[in-house]
Scaffold this motif. Structure first.
Motif, PDB file in Angstrom:
ATOM      1  N   ASP A   1      -9.301  -2.187  -6.380  1.00 22.47           N
ATOM      2  CA  ASP A   1      -9.514  -0.787  -6.021  1.00 22.47           C
ATOM      3  C   ASP A   1      -8.535   0.060  -6.827  1.00 22.47           C
ATOM      4  O   ASP A   1      -7.328  -0.094  -6.673  1.00 22.47           O
ATOM      5  CB  ASP A   1      -9.231  -0.625  -4.522  1.00 22.47           C
ATOM      6  CG  ASP A   1      -9.853   0.629  -3.960  1.00 22.47           C
ATOM      7  OD1 ASP A   1     -10.392   1.430  -4.742  1.00 22.47           O
ATOM      8  OD2 ASP A   1      -9.783   0.809  -2.725  1.00 22.47           O
TER       9      ASP A   1
ATOM     10  N   SER B   1      -9.710  12.878  -1.524  1.00 19.20           N
ATOM     11  CA  SER B   1     -10.057  11.619  -2.182  1.00 19.20           C
ATOM     12  C   SER B   1      -9.486  10.502  -1.325  1.00 19.20           C
ATOM     13  O   SER B   1      -8.350  10.560  -0.864  1.00 19.20           O
ATOM     14  CB  SER B   1      -9.431  11.562  -3.571  1.00 19.20           C
ATOM     15  OG  SER B   1      -9.569  10.257  -4.095  1.00 19.20           O
ATOM     16  N   GLU B   2     -10.297   9.473  -1.127  1.00 21.60           N
ATOM     17  CA  GLU B   2      -9.883   8.400  -0.232  1.00 21.60           C
ATOM     18  C   GLU B   2      -9.315   7.229  -1.009  1.00 21.60           C
ATOM     19  O   GLU B   2      -9.862   6.844  -2.050  1.00 21.60           O
ATOM     20  CB  GLU B   2     -11.111   7.948   0.556  1.00 21.60           C
ATOM     21  CG  GLU B   2     -10.781   7.485   1.947  1.00 21.60           C
ATOM     22  CD  GLU B   2     -12.047   7.150   2.704  1.00 21.60           C
ATOM     23  OE1 GLU B   2     -12.847   8.068   2.954  1.00 21.60           O
ATOM     24  OE2 GLU B   2     -12.238   5.963   3.009  1.00 21.60           O
ATOM     25  N   PHE B   3      -8.228   6.666  -0.517  1.00 18.43           N
ATOM     26  CA  PHE B   3      -7.613   5.511  -1.173  1.00 18.43           C
ATOM     27  C   PHE B   3      -6.810   4.735  -0.130  1.00 18.43           C
ATOM     28  O   PHE B   3      -5.963   5.315   0.552  1.00 18.43           O
ATOM     29  CB  PHE B   3      -6.705   6.011  -2.313  1.00 18.43           C
ATOM     30  CG  PHE B   3      -6.168   4.928  -3.207  1.00 18.43           C
ATOM     31  CD1 PHE B   3      -6.956   3.849  -3.602  1.00 18.43           C
ATOM     32  CD2 PHE B   3      -4.872   4.999  -3.699  1.00 18.43           C
ATOM     33  CE1 PHE B   3      -6.463   2.860  -4.448  1.00 18.43           C
ATOM     34  CE2 PHE B   3      -4.362   4.015  -4.547  1.00 18.43           C
ATOM     35  CZ  PHE B   3      -5.168   2.952  -4.924  1.00 18.43           C
TER      36      PHE B   3
ATOM     37  N   SER C   1       0.559   7.745  -5.794  1.00 20.06           N
ATOM     38  CA  SER C   1      -0.541   8.706  -5.856  1.00 20.06           C
ATOM     39  C   SER C   1      -0.041  10.110  -5.525  1.00 20.06           C
ATOM     40  O   SER C   1      -0.351  11.076  -6.233  1.00 20.06           O
ATOM     41  CB  SER C   1      -1.642   8.323  -4.867  1.00 20.06           C
ATOM     42  OG  SER C   1      -2.070   7.000  -5.122  1.00 20.06           O
TER      43      SER C   1
ATOM     44  N   LYS D   1      -7.002   9.611   3.185  1.00 23.48           N
ATOM     45  CA  LYS D   1      -7.653  10.598   2.317  1.00 23.48           C
ATOM     46  C   LYS D   1      -6.646  11.685   1.998  1.00 23.48           C
ATOM     47  O   LYS D   1      -5.873  12.118   2.854  1.00 23.48           O
ATOM     48  CB  LYS D   1      -8.920  11.155   2.955  1.00 23.48           C
ATOM     49  CG  LYS D   1      -8.752  11.780   4.312  1.00 23.48           C
ATOM     50  CD  LYS D   1     -10.075  12.351   4.801  1.00 23.48           C
ATOM     51  CE  LYS D   1      -9.862  13.154   6.072  1.00 23.48           C
ATOM     52  NZ  LYS D   1     -11.091  13.807   6.543  1.00 23.48           N
TER      53      LYS D   1
ATOM     54  N   GLU E   1     -12.296   8.106  -9.012  1.00 24.76           N
ATOM     55  CA  GLU E   1     -12.382   6.994  -8.058  1.00 24.76           C
ATOM     56  C   GLU E   1     -13.312   5.948  -8.634  1.00 24.76           C
ATOM     57  O   GLU E   1     -14.446   6.262  -8.997  1.00 24.76           O
ATOM     58  CB  GLU E   1     -12.957   7.493  -6.722  1.00 24.76           C
ATOM     59  CG  GLU E   1     -12.126   8.569  -6.048  1.00 24.76           C
ATOM     60  CD  GLU E   1     -12.742   9.022  -4.725  1.00 24.76           C
ATOM     61  OE1 GLU E   1     -13.951   8.778  -4.507  1.00 24.76           O
ATOM     62  OE2 GLU E   1     -12.007   9.616  -3.916  1.00 24.76           O
TER      63      GLU E   1
ATOM     64  N   ARG F   1      -3.430   1.030  -9.171  1.00 27.27           N
ATOM     65  CA  ARG F   1      -4.398  -0.007  -8.842  1.00 27.27           C
ATOM     66  C   ARG F   1      -3.909  -0.842  -7.668  1.00 27.27           C
ATOM     67  O   ARG F   1      -2.728  -1.202  -7.603  1.00 27.27           O
ATOM     68  CB  ARG F   1      -4.640  -0.901 -10.059  1.00 27.27           C
ATOM     69  CG  ARG F   1      -5.716  -1.956  -9.837  1.00 27.27           C
ATOM     70  CD  ARG F   1      -6.145  -2.594 -11.129  1.00 27.27           C
ATOM     71  NE  ARG F   1      -5.114  -3.441 -11.708  1.00 27.27           N
ATOM     72  CZ  ARG F   1      -4.829  -4.671 -11.286  1.00 27.27           C
ATOM     73  NH1 ARG F   1      -5.525  -5.195 -10.294  1.00 27.27           N
ATOM     74  NH2 ARG F   1      -3.871  -5.372 -11.840  1.00 27.27           N
ATOM     75  N   TYR F   2      -4.831  -1.104  -6.765  1.00 27.97           N
ATOM     76  CA  TYR F   2      -4.537  -2.013  -5.654  1.00 27.97           C
ATOM     77  C   TYR F   2      -5.642  -3.049  -5.657  1.00 27.97           C
ATOM     78  O   TYR F   2      -6.754  -2.781  -5.209  1.00 27.97           O
ATOM     79  CB  TYR F   2      -4.470  -1.257  -4.325  1.00 27.97           C
ATOM     80  CG  TYR F   2      -3.877  -2.093  -3.218  1.00 27.97           C
ATOM     81  CD1 TYR F   2      -2.546  -1.983  -2.887  1.00 27.97           C
ATOM     82  CD2 TYR F   2      -4.654  -3.020  -2.542  1.00 27.97           C
ATOM     83  CE1 TYR F   2      -1.989  -2.777  -1.903  1.00 27.97           C
ATOM     84  CE2 TYR F   2      -4.114  -3.816  -1.562  1.00 27.97           C
ATOM     85  CZ  TYR F   2      -2.786  -3.691  -1.236  1.00 27.97           C
ATOM     86  OH  TYR F   2      -2.238  -4.493  -0.267  1.00 27.97           O
TER      87      TYR F   2
ATOM     88  N   CYS G   1       0.832  -1.208   0.000  1.00 26.46           N
ATOM     89  CA  CYS G   1       0.000   0.000   0.000  1.00 26.46           C
ATOM     90  C   CYS G   1       0.865   1.255   0.000  1.00 26.46           C
ATOM     91  O   CYS G   1       0.537   2.239  -0.663  1.00 26.46           O
ATOM     92  CB  CYS G   1      -0.871   0.044   1.244  1.00 26.46           C
ATOM     93  SG  CYS G   1      -1.926  -1.364   1.409  1.00 26.46           S
TER      94      CYS G   1
ATOM     95  N   ASP H   1     -15.157   2.064  -8.250  1.00 25.03           N
ATOM     96  CA  ASP H   1     -15.517   0.968  -7.345  1.00 25.03           C
ATOM     97  C   ASP H   1     -16.244  -0.088  -8.162  1.00 25.03           C
ATOM     98  O   ASP H   1     -17.338   0.151  -8.664  1.00 25.03           O
ATOM     99  CB  ASP H   1     -16.413   1.466  -6.214  1.00 25.03           C
ATOM    100  CG  ASP H   1     -16.734   0.362  -5.229  1.00 25.03           C
ATOM    101  OD1 ASP H   1     -16.030   0.240  -4.223  1.00 25.03           O
ATOM    102  OD2 ASP H   1     -17.690  -0.403  -5.497  1.00 25.03           O
TER     103      ASP H   1
ATOM    104  N   ARG I   1      -7.581   4.006  -8.902  1.00 22.73           N
ATOM    105  CA  ARG I   1      -7.788   5.434  -9.105  1.00 22.73           C
ATOM    106  C   ARG I   1      -7.079   5.816 -10.387  1.00 22.73           C
ATOM    107  O   ARG I   1      -6.001   5.285 -10.677  1.00 22.73           O
ATOM    108  CB  ARG I   1      -7.157   6.229  -7.944  1.00 22.73           C
ATOM    109  CG  ARG I   1      -7.684   5.844  -6.567  1.00 22.73           C
ATOM    110  CD  ARG I   1      -9.059   6.447  -6.350  1.00 22.73           C
ATOM    111  NE  ARG I   1      -9.619   6.099  -5.050  1.00 22.73           N
ATOM    112  CZ  ARG I   1     -10.462   5.093  -4.852  1.00 22.73           C
ATOM    113  NH1 ARG I   1     -10.826   4.302  -5.844  1.00 22.73           N
ATOM    114  NH2 ARG I   1     -10.951   4.864  -3.653  1.00 22.73           N
TER     115      ARG I   1
END
Length: 635
Positions: free
Chosen positions: A312, A357-359, A171, A363, A185, A308-309, A164, A187, A314
């Motif tokens: 998930d 933005s949350e990731f 990011s 955030k 974002e 990409r994770y 992560c 999902d 972005r």
DNA sequence: TCAGGAGCTAC
RNA sequence: GUUGUAGCUCCUGA
């Protein structure tokens, strides 16, 4: 079955460790390196089965899964790792080959578990039976090097030597260095449960995995029946079981094309231009059909990057227009190409100059600082909430330890929790603000500890908690145990992935792994030696022990000269309940082994004179003799 | 250096 | 009993 259950209740869950060494034990690393190199060159693989079910690969698979916490959790057949390791290595191998001859995996056990991000929702788990997990591990070991050679740099989840932190670092880089101020974002709705089987097989083919028998086996794994919690059985038509060993890899195989496609879609991408017409990107030839997606191809989008994770991801873009088009185009692509839907509520464009933005639990946004836009990041609200409730519970456990837990243990548990959270969230630039808030929230709960909390320990003490937190004014002690101050965190900038690190090349490994510090010839010989009448667990631990002892006798410290001189001794004899676990085994010279078990005066005298042990060695020997139920000897 | 065990994160 | 992959931290033994 009964014995399995009995054992389960008395056996602690093992925990997985770094397994880089294991491939070396089983002499597979060079083979995996070879697969990686071939795949990187663009070669394809139409005969992988012999390798997958080779003796070394199967035994390595056992080694790799035996440390899993779930190895003692039974599937629908009630069996655990014990059923596997009690076989001899030879029968273990034979069994795997027999099962896969006409492979029909047993039903996968479905279990709904609460999501840790949102405990009100559940996540469906699919737990395969242990033999099926072993078979999946065999496949994983061979497919991973091939896939690693093909996967994109922008994919971070479920991959070796990636985490992560690196995804967050990427990011930040896109936002601050590349000035990409808009993010899309995404999902994907229930990704794991909606993976399209035939698309997946096609993706495998595109990556060069073209062994028809293997593909058949993967298909069978995907179609394994699911035993629901109410006892009924269902046949899946899509999805890959969350809990299957190869599932994370399959997820990356499916979404790998997305990474390359997104990167290829922006105009003037130096990589795409250099490689020519979006083809052959990363050695893949899967983009030939991408021409139909006009939404993107005609817009000449500006620089954009995907991070990409797992499922998930972005996409960072230059401007609003570009971001909005990207959202539409990627949504369409996912639907048409992979038959996957995005959740419209959770899929959105965010202006990073104005909003967070949350990731991955963080955030992030951009703020002005001395005329420069810099990343400002915080712990996500959900995470803050979760940390508050969990920390409260753990403090209550210290105040009033629940039964089966001591105060000391509760403190240790609390400290581990605090340090764990700090370790992860320290990559947010504003962590200290969030943890200060968390600490404030906890003051009431902390009062329950009352005057037990002291500013100084009873005696001088050390340890990691003290090292890390003793400089904080908020540091407290209960007797001699430090209580980590949750408010005290300093931010640490996340590190990008070093390109040079790679599990499947000798150079790439150099930075993360030391080679065995002794001649491995004897280890190879030991691996090849068949151990009749002994279990797989025994054979496996024997290899570990040999390495742990640097190829030397545990009593005399002499380097083993011949295979026959290597004896693996049960400290507590099997007939007195001794088992084949690591702790109960030790490797000694033949004459030492004889001496441990010897009862006749003449044998003892003969061996002793041969070995001429010093005091310490003699003490070691007598300890082993005692454990074996024999009286001590003296020189 | 090896092994096992505890905690944490992401998905 | 809660699986899986990956990463991190710490502790204990030899």
């Amino acid at each position: 079955m009964v014995t399995e259950n009995k054992r389960r209740s008395t056996t602690k869950k093992p925990k997985k460790v770094n397994n880089l060494r294991y491939a070396e034990y089983y002499d597979m690393q060079e083979t995996f390196d070879g697969l990686y190199a071939k795949a990187a060159k663009g070669e394809t693989f139409d005969s992988l089965m012999d390798l997958i079910f080779s003796k070394d690969n199967i035994l390595l698979a056992y080694r790799n899964i035996k440390g899993n916490g779930g190895s003692v959790t039974p599937g629908t057949d009630g069996l655990t790792i014990r059923a596997i390791e009690k076989c001899s290595p030879e029968t273990l191998v034979q069994k795997v080959r027999n099962i896969t001859k006409n492979y029909s995996p047993r039903a996968v056990r479905r279990k709904e578990i609460p999501k840790q991000s949102d405990p009100s929702k559940t996540r469906p788990l699919g737990i395969p039976c242990i033999w099926d997990r072993l078979i999946q591990q065999c496949i994983l070991q061979v497919l991973e090097p091939i896939c690693e050679a093909k996967f994109s740099e922008n994919s971070y989840g479920f991959r070796p030597n990636r985490d992560c932190e690196q995804a967050i670092a990427a990011s930040y880089r896109h936002m601050q260095q590349s000035h990409l101020h808009y993010v899309v974002e995404f999902d994907i709705k229930g990704f794991f449960d909606n993976v399209d089987h035939s698309k997946l097989i096609k993706q495998m083919w595109a990556l060069g995995i073209r062994d028809k028998r293997l593909i058949y086996i993967v298909k069978r794994i995907l179609k394994a029946p699911i035993q629901l919690e109410n006892g009924t059985t269902a046949a899946p038509v899509k999805g890959t079981p969350q809990g299957g060993i190869i599932s994370p890899l399959l997820a990356n195989i499916v979404l790998n094309e997305l990474d390359w496609w997104v990167e290829s879609q922006w105009a003037d991408n130096p990589v795409a231009v250099a490689r020519g017409r979006n083809r052959q990107l990363g050695g893949n030839t899967v983009f030939d059909k991408s021409h139909g997606y006009r939404a993107m191809r005609t817009t000449r989008l500006k620089e954009m990057h995907i991070v990409r994770y797992a499922d998930d991801f972005r996409i960072f873009c230059q401007n609003k227009d570009s971001a909005e088009r990207t959202l539409i185009a990627v949504t369409k692509w996912l639907k048409e190409r992979l038959r996957l839907d995005v959740s419209p509520e959770k899929t959105q464009v965010v202006n990073l100059n104005k909003h967070y933005s949350e990731f991955l639990g963080i955030k992030m946004r951009l703020t002005k600082k001395k005329n420069k836009l810099v990343v400002q990041s915080r712990v996500s609200e959900k995470a803050v909430k979760r940390i508050k409730t969990e920390a409260k519970q753990k403090i209550k456990n210290i105040a009033r330890p629940p039964k089966g837990m001591t105060e000391a243990r509760a403190i240790l548990n609390y400290n581990a929790f605090v340090m764990g959270e700090h370790n992860y969230y320290q990559m947010a630039t504003g962590v200290s603000l969030d943890f200060r808030d968390i600490g404030y929230e906890l003051t009431r709960t902390m009062k329950r500890l009352g005057d037990r909390l002291k500013k100084e320990p009873k005696d001088n003490i050390g340890g990691a908690v003290v090292d890390r937190y003793s400089c904080s004014k908020l540091m407290r002690y209960i007797k001699n145990l430090p209580v980590a101050p949750i408010s005290y965190v300093r931010t640490k900038a996340p590190m990008c992935k070093k390109r040079s690190i790679q599990k499947y090349t000798p150079e790439g490994r150099a930075e993360i792994h030391e080679n065995l510090g002794f001649d491995t010839k004897m280890l190879r010989a030991l691996l090849r030696q068949e151990v009749h009448e002994q279990s797989a667990a025994y054979a496996d631990n024997r290899l570990s022990l040999f390495c742990a002892q640097y190829g030397k006798c545990a009593v005399t410290g002499q380097v083993f000269e011949s295979l026959g001189d290597i004896h693996c001794h049960h400290k507590l004899p099997k007939n007195r309940g001794g088992r084949d676990n690591y702790q109960n085994l030790i490797i000694v010279r033949e004459s030492v082994h004889i001496l441990i078990h010897a009862t006749s005066e003449s044998t003892i005298a003969k061996c002793l004179s041969e070995l001429s042990l010093n005091k310490r060695q003699l003490a070691k020997l007598n300890k082993l003799r005692k454990e074996a139920g024999n009286p001590p000897v003296s020189a």
